[in-house]
Structures are given as structure tokens and as C-alpha cells.
Design a protein around this motif. Structure first.
Motif, PDB file in Angstrom:
ATOM      1  N   GLY A   9      70.421  50.750  67.270  1.00  0.00           N
ATOM      2  CA  GLY A   9      69.039  50.802  66.806  1.00  0.00           C
ATOM      3  C   GLY A   9      68.933  50.965  65.305  1.00  0.00           C
ATOM      4  N   LYS A  10      69.970  51.487  64.663  1.00  0.00           N
ATOM      5  CA  LYS A  10      70.001  51.633  63.214  1.00  0.00           C
ATOM      6  C   LYS A  10      71.447  51.620  62.745  1.00  0.00           C
ATOM      7  CE  LYS A  10      69.400  55.741  61.349  1.00  0.00           C
ATOM      8  NZ  LYS A  10      70.786  56.111  60.938  1.00  0.00           N
ATOM      9  N   ILE A 173      66.430  46.105  66.012  1.00  0.00           N
ATOM     10  CA  ILE A 173      65.988  45.522  67.283  1.00  0.00           C
ATOM     11  C   ILE A 173      65.537  44.077  67.086  1.00  0.00           C
ATOM     12  CG2 ILE A 173      65.264  47.723  68.305  1.00  0.00           C
ATOM     13  CD1 ILE A 173      62.344  46.808  67.655  1.00  0.00           C
ATOM     14  N   ASN A 199      64.044  57.894  67.297  1.00  0.00           N
ATOM     15  CA  ASN A 199      63.034  56.834  67.289  1.00  0.00           C
ATOM     16  C   ASN A 199      63.656  55.465  67.524  1.00  0.00           C
ATOM     17  OD1 ASN A 199      60.239  55.788  66.617  1.00  0.00           O
ATOM     18  ND2 ASN A 199      61.406  54.826  64.985  1.00  0.00           N
ATOM     19  N   ASP A 200      64.779  55.199  66.853  1.00  0.00           N
ATOM     20  CA  ASP A 200      65.441  53.902  67.006  1.00  0.00           C
ATOM     21  C   ASP A 200      66.064  53.762  68.386  1.00  0.00           C
ATOM     22  OD1 ASP A 200      64.782  52.997  64.443  1.00  0.00           O
ATOM     23  OD2 ASP A 200      66.444  54.090  63.562  1.00  0.00           O
ATOM     24  N   ARG A 203      63.334  52.642  70.678  1.00  0.00           N
ATOM     25  CA  ARG A 203      63.010  51.221  70.494  1.00  0.00           C
ATOM     26  C   ARG A 203      64.007  50.332  71.233  1.00  0.00           C
ATOM     27  NH1 ARG A 203      62.078  49.159  64.695  1.00  0.00           N
ATOM     28  NH2 ARG A 203      64.181  49.958  64.368  1.00  0.00           N
ATOM     29  N   ARG A 206      63.381  50.469  75.015  1.00  0.00           N
ATOM     30  CA  ARG A 206      62.252  49.611  75.418  1.00  0.00           C
ATOM     31  C   ARG A 206      62.636  48.137  75.400  1.00  0.00           C
ATOM     32  NH1 ARG A 206      59.204  53.524  72.324  1.00  0.00           N
ATOM     33  NH2 ARG A 206      59.329  52.187  70.474  1.00  0.00           N
ATOM     34  N   THR A 207      63.392  47.737  74.390  1.00  0.00           N
ATOM     35  CA  THR A 207      63.813  46.336  74.287  1.00  0.00           C
ATOM     36  C   THR A 207      64.733  45.958  75.444  1.00  0.00           C
ATOM     37  OG1 THR A 207      63.691  46.491  71.870  1.00  0.00           O
ATOM     38  CG2 THR A 207      64.892  44.617  72.776  1.00  0.00           C
TER      39      THR A 207
END
Length: 287
Positions: A9-10, A173, A199-200, A203, A206-207
Motif C-alpha cells: 500500500g505504500k 493502489i 490507512n494504506d 486501501r 478494499r482493492t
């Protein structure tokens, strides 16, 4: 062949560090680096054989034949990307601005403009002993998602009799990550106990959910913020996602990576912890 993708995510969470360890622990016959903007898995894989290198063609680019060009300026006026410049009284195409849309070719009354295939990067494939697929996108080029698909495609087409392929994905993402997720069986999210890391992670979760990919989570450098680590565990419990382990912050990791070694090649706390993460992950994949 099952495919395990490792995402973060990051950048900077330790995704490639974990991926290289998994490759060693699984003795994987096939693996890939899908971070085509900044590939670095090859630095830890100690490949000694000569790879097969091939050109990757991305978007076509406009080319102006200065002999046919009458300098009417219609192409410059109608270019939506401001990619055509007047240089020394000749019209030239700015490579980095051109999106290959074809408007200039369509409106040119003198057939002076054509769209030509453009080399946007290099595909690299190691085939001796093990299959290792990777690529490098040329600076300023687009279609990174398409190049990721090509990396995975050449890996799958080259491997024989492999039970598991391990794929090191891209940070974020965006298109490269979505292309990495497409067609894989499982994704391991390597996160860190920071607000941005959480947070990442969400994301990516969800993806992956939208693409129906089975997901599980581990925390790297968990002891730098135990409170946030516990928060990540709670999130996994709420979302019914397997939590497969935590890896401590360990200065020996930096030494190992700087020397071109995986963390399971040396004796260290992080290396021992990632072995447990690997065992837990394999139990889920083989269940």
C-alpha cells in the motif's frame, strides 16, 4: 500453480524484504518483481546467469517528417497535451508529453505525421535453475499496468512444474497494483504500525476485496508502535482477515540488505519472525 502476491500500500514497509525471504523459504521455482517503476528484488536474488532481455512497447508516439512538414501549425494548435513544439523553426514532438492519441496524424494535410511504436521499457527474464521475471519502465513512460501484466505473463509461460509463484508487487493502489492483483490466488499485505501504514493497508484490503483475492496481513517493525499494531490486529479481526504474524524492528536487517542478503540468510530476530509469518501464510494457502 498458485500465485502469492506481496503488497504494502505504500513504499518503505519492508515488502521486498519479506518477499525475498519468502522466495528463499519456499525455494520458489518461479518469482517476479512487479514494481516496474523501481525494481529491486534482483539485488537480493544473486542471479549469476545472463538474462533474456526484450523491448517493451508502450503507447505509440507521434513522429514529424520535417521534409513533408509545411509548418502550417495545425498539429500544434490541436494537440491537447501541448506535445508539439516549434524548435529552430521546425515542429518537433516532445516525447514526454505525447500521449499517442493520434489527433495530429489525423488532421495533418501533408501526411507528415505518423504514430510509431515506442520502446517504453525492458523486460528481463532469468531462466537458469529458476524463473525470475522482472522489468524496468523507462523514465516518463506510461502503461505501467500493461508492463506488469507482461512480467507476470512471461513468468507463467516460462515455468514448468511449479506449485507456487511469489510476486513482489508495487507500492500504492494504482494501475501496477491492480494489474499485479489480477489473476493471483492470495495477497499478503505487509503493513507498518503507523497511521499512514494503517490507512494504506485499508486501501489495499478494499482493492483486493473488489477483485475477489484472498487477503491476509502481517506487521513489520511491530514494536515501534505496539498500540497501532494492536489496532491493526483488531481491524483484521473485524474484517475477518487472517493475521499471520509480526516482525520486530531489527538493525541486522539493514546490514543484511546492504550486503545483498535476504533476512533469512543471516541469523537475526526479524529473520526468525518472518519464518513464522511464512509458516502461517503457507498453512492458509494450502488449506
Amino acid at each position: 500453480m498458485k500465485q502469492l502476491l506481496i503488497l504494502s500500500g505504500k513504499g518503505g514497509t519492508g515488502k521486498t524484504t519479506v518477499a525475498s525471504a519468502f522466495i528463499k523459504l519456499a525455494n520458489a521455482k518461479a518469482f517476479a518483481d512487479c514494481d516496474v517503476d523501481a525494481p529491486n528484488l534482483h539485488l537480493l536474488m544473486n542471479q549469476i546467469s545472463q538474462p533474456i532481455i526484450s523491448d517493451y512497447y508502450g503507447m505509440d508516439k507521434a513522429f514529424i517528417d520535417t521534409v513533408k512538414c509545411k509548418s502550417c501549425g495545425m498539429c500544434k494548435e490541436n494537440c491537447g497535451f501541448d506535445a508539439i513544439k516549434l524548435v529552430n523553426e521546425e515542429f518537433k514532438v516532445d516525447y514526454f508529453s505525447c500521449e499517442g492519441c493520434g489527433v495530429c496524424e489525423e488532421i495533418c494535410s501533408f501526411d507528415a505525421i505518423t504514430l510509431r511504436p515506442d520502446v517504453a521499457g525492458k523486460l528481463t527474464l532469468y531462466t537458469k535453475d529458476k524463473i525470475f521475471s522482472t522489468a524496468q519502465l523507462k523514465m516518463g513512460s506510461g502503461t505501467s499496468g500493461k508492463l506488469v501484466s507482461e512480467v507476470k505473463k512471461q513468468m507463467k509461460e516460462s515455468v514448468e512444474n511449479a506449485d507456487l509463484a511469489i510476486i513482489d508487487g508495487s507500492p500504492g493502489i494504482g494501475c501496477p497494483v491492480i494489474a499485479s492483483l489480477s489473476g493471483v490466488d492470495s495477497v499478503l499485505i505487509v503493513t507498518e504500525p503507523s497511521l499512514s501504514g494503517i490507512n494504506d493497508m485499508l486501501r489495499i484490503i478494499r482493492t483486493a476485496k473488489k477483485l475477489n483475492v484472498r487477503t491476509f496481513v502481517c506487521v513489520n517493525k511491530y514494536d515501534t508502535n505496539v498500540e497501532n499494531t494492536n489496532k491493526i490486529k483488531s481491524i483484521c479481526e473485524e474484517l475477518n482477515l487472517p493475521f499471520v504474524g509480526e516482525i520486530p524492528y531489527d538493525k541486522e536487517v539493514i546490514k543484511a540488505i546492504n550486503n545483498g542478503h535476504s533476512i533469512v540468510d543471516v541469523e537475526c530476530k526479524a529473520g526468525n519472525a518472518v519464518k513464522d509469518v511464512f509458516k502461517n501464510t503457507m498453512k492458509i494457502i494450502n488449506r
